[in-house]
Design a protein around this motif. Structure first.
Motif, PDB file in Angstrom:
ATOM      1  N   ALA A  12       0.109  13.497  -3.673  1.00 50.98           N
ATOM      2  CA  ALA A  12       1.662  13.246  -4.231  1.00 50.98           C
ATOM      3  C   ALA A  12       2.606  14.125  -3.786  1.00 50.98           C
ATOM      4  O   ALA A  12       3.781  13.907  -3.555  1.00 50.98           O
ATOM      5  N   CYS A  13       2.078  15.522  -3.289  1.00 55.62           N
ATOM      6  CA  CYS A  13       3.046  16.332  -2.754  1.00 55.62           C
ATOM      7  C   CYS A  13       3.287  15.895  -1.381  1.00 55.62           C
ATOM      8  O   CYS A  13       4.639  15.961  -1.083  1.00 55.62           O
ATOM      9  N   ALA A  14       2.473  15.299  -0.723  1.00 54.62           N
ATOM     10  CA  ALA A  14       2.850  14.557   0.610  1.00 54.62           C
ATOM     11  C   ALA A  14       3.779  13.473   0.606  1.00 54.62           C
ATOM     12  O   ALA A  14       4.672  13.426   1.355  1.00 54.62           O
ATOM     13  N   ALA A  15       3.607  12.855  -0.628  1.00 54.31           N
ATOM     14  CA  ALA A  15       4.661  11.694  -0.702  1.00 54.31           C
ATOM     15  C   ALA A  15       6.098  12.217  -0.991  1.00 54.31           C
ATOM     16  O   ALA A  15       7.057  11.630  -0.338  1.00 54.31           O
ATOM     17  N   LEU A  16       6.180  13.169  -1.901  1.00 56.94           N
ATOM     18  CA  LEU A  16       7.651  13.590  -2.175  1.00 56.94           C
ATOM     19  C   LEU A  16       7.923  14.663  -1.131  1.00 56.94           C
ATOM     20  O   LEU A  16       9.063  14.531  -0.942  1.00 56.94           O
ATOM     21  N   ASN A  17       6.957  15.417  -0.322  1.00 53.45           N
ATOM     22  CA  ASN A  17       7.850  16.063   0.817  1.00 53.45           C
ATOM     23  C   ASN A  17       7.723  15.606   2.123  1.00 53.45           C
ATOM     24  O   ASN A  17       8.532  16.133   2.990  1.00 53.45           O
ATOM     25  N   PRO A  44      -7.090  16.245  -5.327  1.00 56.71           N
ATOM     26  CA  PRO A  44      -6.630  15.609  -4.179  1.00 56.71           C
ATOM     27  C   PRO A  44      -5.704  14.526  -4.096  1.00 56.71           C
ATOM     28  O   PRO A  44      -4.740  14.394  -3.544  1.00 56.71           O
ATOM     29  N   ILE A  45      -5.398  14.060  -5.465  1.00 56.69           N
ATOM     30  CA  ILE A  45      -4.455  13.064  -5.735  1.00 56.69           C
ATOM     31  C   ILE A  45      -3.205  13.851  -6.127  1.00 56.69           C
ATOM     32  O   ILE A  45      -1.982  13.557  -5.371  1.00 56.69           O
ATOM     33  N   GLN A  46      -3.065  15.020  -6.559  1.00 60.63           N
ATOM     34  CA  GLN A  46      -1.969  15.727  -6.550  1.00 60.63           C
ATOM     35  C   GLN A  46      -1.577  16.431  -5.539  1.00 60.63           C
ATOM     36  O   GLN A  46      -0.119  16.345  -4.995  1.00 60.63           O
ATOM     37  N   ALA A  47      -2.608  16.591  -4.382  1.00 60.92           N
ATOM     38  CA  ALA A  47      -2.029  16.989  -3.190  1.00 60.92           C
ATOM     39  C   ALA A  47      -1.284  16.091  -2.467  1.00 60.92           C
ATOM     40  O   ALA A  47      -0.289  16.050  -1.715  1.00 60.92           O
ATOM     41  N   PRO A  97       0.838  -1.066   0.064  1.00 60.05           N
ATOM     42  CA  PRO A  97      -0.244  -0.064  -0.027  1.00 60.05           C
ATOM     43  C   PRO A  97       1.106   1.292   0.016  1.00 60.05           C
ATOM     44  O   PRO A  97       2.070   1.226   0.276  1.00 60.05           O
ATOM     45  N   PRO A  98       0.338   2.468  -0.219  1.00 59.37           N
ATOM     46  CA  PRO A  98       0.968   3.732  -0.274  1.00 59.37           C
ATOM     47  C   PRO A  98       1.227   4.115   1.202  1.00 59.37           C
ATOM     48  O   PRO A  98       0.588   3.241   1.870  1.00 59.37           O
ATOM     49  N   PRO A  99       2.142   4.901   1.521  1.00 57.53           N
ATOM     50  CA  PRO A  99       2.234   5.490   2.802  1.00 57.53           C
ATOM     51  C   PRO A  99       0.889   6.018   3.434  1.00 57.53           C
ATOM     52  O   PRO A  99       0.259   6.824   2.650  1.00 57.53           O
ATOM     53  N   GLN A 100       0.784   5.606   4.778  1.00 59.93           N
ATOM     54  CA  GLN A 100      -0.378   5.947   5.125  1.00 59.93           C
ATOM     55  C   GLN A 100      -0.946   7.814   5.100  1.00 59.93           C
ATOM     56  O   GLN A 100      -1.797   8.209   5.201  1.00 59.93           O
ATOM     57  N   HIS A 101       0.255   8.440   5.418  1.00 63.52           N
ATOM     58  CA  HIS A 101       0.151   9.908   5.476  1.00 63.52           C
ATOM     59  C   HIS A 101      -0.288  10.512   3.986  1.00 63.52           C
ATOM     60  O   HIS A 101      -0.772  11.501   3.893  1.00 63.52           O
ATOM     61  N   VAL A 102       0.120   9.531   2.917  1.00 58.79           N
ATOM     62  CA  VAL A 102      -0.303   9.884   1.693  1.00 58.79           C
ATOM     63  C   VAL A 102      -1.862   9.820   1.371  1.00 58.79           C
ATOM     64  O   VAL A 102      -2.728  10.764   0.917  1.00 58.79           O
ATOM     65  N   ILE A 103      -2.187   8.643   1.963  1.00 57.24           N
ATOM     66  CA  ILE A 103      -3.743   8.356   1.885  1.00 57.24           C
ATOM     67  C   ILE A 103      -4.645   9.344   2.592  1.00 57.24           C
ATOM     68  O   ILE A 103      -5.539   9.669   2.452  1.00 57.24           O
ATOM     69  N   ASP A 104      -3.877   9.412   3.989  1.00 57.23           N
ATOM     70  CA  ASP A 104      -4.649  10.735   4.749  1.00 57.23           C
ATOM     71  C   ASP A 104      -4.743  11.917   4.166  1.00 57.23           C
ATOM     72  O   ASP A 104      -5.807  12.630   4.119  1.00 57.23           O
ATOM     73  N   LYS A 105      -3.648  12.247   3.401  1.00 58.17           N
ATOM     74  CA  LYS A 105      -3.786  13.491   2.739  1.00 58.17           C
ATOM     75  C   LYS A 105      -4.830  13.634   1.562  1.00 58.17           C
ATOM     76  O   LYS A 105      -5.380  14.634   1.292  1.00 58.17           O
ATOM     77  N   LEU A 106      -4.843  12.501   0.819  1.00 58.14           N
ATOM     78  CA  LEU A 106      -5.873  12.155  -0.039  1.00 58.14           C
ATOM     79  C   LEU A 106      -7.441  12.420   0.483  1.00 58.14           C
ATOM     80  O   LEU A 106      -8.076  13.380  -0.090  1.00 58.14           O
ATOM     81  N   CYS A 107      -7.527  11.942   1.570  1.00 60.26           N
ATOM     82  CA  CYS A 107      -8.967  12.029   2.131  1.00 60.26           C
ATOM     83  C   CYS A 107      -9.076  13.364   2.589  1.00 60.26           C
ATOM     84  O   CYS A 107     -10.396  14.072   2.574  1.00 60.26           O
TER      85      CYS A 107
END
Length: 395
Positions: A280-285, A275-278, A44-54
């Protein structure tokens, strides 16, 4: 009726789809298929990335059209990635465009820069979009080897000397899909010099930038001084952060190519869901420990697979990078060809792999094995393979 359409006539049957259909039918029949065919991450993707999407998806203003070239924060995040990882300065305003996965990006750039009859140099074997993105845009493909040895350079020189019209684009993909081969920075330095001398654009697909093993980080062509004069590079979050289905990628590099691609995309899409782009920012940052964690998991899977399949009687070279192994058919069964071997492995061993011929005629004699099952399942696959090989009189 499809055979009436011009572009449909230019596409061959998708060989890998035949094995995929068989796998689907077997699973529908209740069989436990160990799927090592498609490079579809099982983590799965990192949890903080999923949280940012939501979180962003809860905002009423987040559901309109987005920006085709990517929201500013995401372009900045990708520029920062290149700075931190490769020591390369990228202008987020003019040298970055967000893509719907690297596959869409390659196809959009092909549409932007290709005229009917153009000649494009692409590796064989290769991931299909490296050739067929340009074929759909009207180009002719001249194949060059995938292995980056002296034969590769001789093939480039021959292509420039004897092809009419002269090739205008070269596609490279290291770590390679499907062969998992890698290059060093000296290769890219030589390539940039060659491209400038011959006035050829370079499109580098760096989808597996972070899946490297044995402590050998993957270089970027952008690390070469002057690379931006001739090159664009594609990356993706699909493998690095296990976000394949999110369809989030990037192109960076030459301003003219990025500008042309951005303009084409502005006509055909509104960009990824905000929300997916946001996210993705969380993933990279955000925290990058997941990148190292994924790398170690694939490294362990590689070692387990090579060892277990070797004991089963099938010797597989250890890939230096990527999530794939490029495996020669067992010598005693090489006469079957990669497609028939893949079919038989599925029907008799319940193991799905991708036939090498699906990546070009030079892929015949190999299969691509994706390390997308856990270690226990890889060992089970090896046991199934051993039983199959024994039934064929190989062991």
């Amino acid at each position: 009726m499809n055979d009436q359409f011009y572009r449909m006539k230019r596409l061959p049957p998708y060989v890998i789809a035949e094995v995929n259909a068989m796998r689907h039918a077997a699973r529908q029949a209740g069989r436990d298929i160990i799927d090592l065919g498609m490079g579809n991450p099982d983590r799965p993707p990192p949890q903080h990335v999923i949280d940012k999407l939501c979180e962003v998806a809860q905002k009423p203003t987040a559901h309109g059209y987005s920006q085709s070239r990517g929201i500013p924060g995401l372009r900045r995040a990708q520029a920062n990635y290149y700075g931190n990882r490769f020591g390369v300065d990228i202008d987020p305003e003019t040298e970055v465009v967000v893509t719907l996965g690297s596959k869409e990006g390659l196809a959009s750039l092909a549409t932007a820069i290709t005229a009917p009859g153009d000649v494009v140099l692409a590796p064989n074997p290769s991931y299909p979009i490296h050739q067929f993105g340009f074929i759909l845009a009207g180009a002719t493909i001249r194949a060059v080897p995938t292995t980056p040895d002296e034969d590769y350079w001789r093939a480039l020189e021959s292509a420039m000397a004897f092809t009419v019209p002269r090739p205008s684009v070269l596609v490279v993909n290291y770590p390679s899909n499907p062969t998992a081969e890698v290059v060093d920075l000296a290769f890219y330095e030589r390539l940039v010099a060659w491209a400038k001398e011959n006035e050829v654009w370079i499109l580098s697909d760096l989808a597996y930038s972070e899946l490297y093993f044995d402590g050998n980080p993957t270089p970027s062509i952008m690390q070469v001084p002057g690379a931006k004069d001739v090159a664009v590079e594609f990356t993706t979050l699909s493998k690095t952060y296990s976000m394949a289905g999110w369809r989030m990628g990037f192109a960076v590099g030459n301003k003219a190519l990025i500008g042309a691609m951005t303009r084409v995309k502005s006509y055909v899409d509104y960009g990824a869901f905000t929300p997916i782009q946001a996210a993705a920012c969380a993933a990279l940052n955000g925290p990058q420990d997941v990148v190292e964690e994924n790398r170690l998991i694939y490294h362990k899977r590689r070692d387990v697979m090579v060892e277990a399949f070797g004991r089963a009687g099938w010797s597989i070279p250890a890939p230096p990078a990527s999530m794939f192994a490029w495996a020669p058919l067992p010598a005693a069964l090489a006469h079957m060809g990669s497609l028939e071997f893949s079919k038989e492995l599925l029907t008799e061993a319940d193991v799905a792999v991708a036939p090498g011929v699906g990546y070009g005629e030079e892929g015949e004699g190999f299969v691509r094995i994706a390390m997308v099952e856990n270690e226990q399942r890889l060992r089970q696959a090896a046991r199934n393979v051993k039983r199959y090989l024994t039934s064929k009189g190989v062991n």
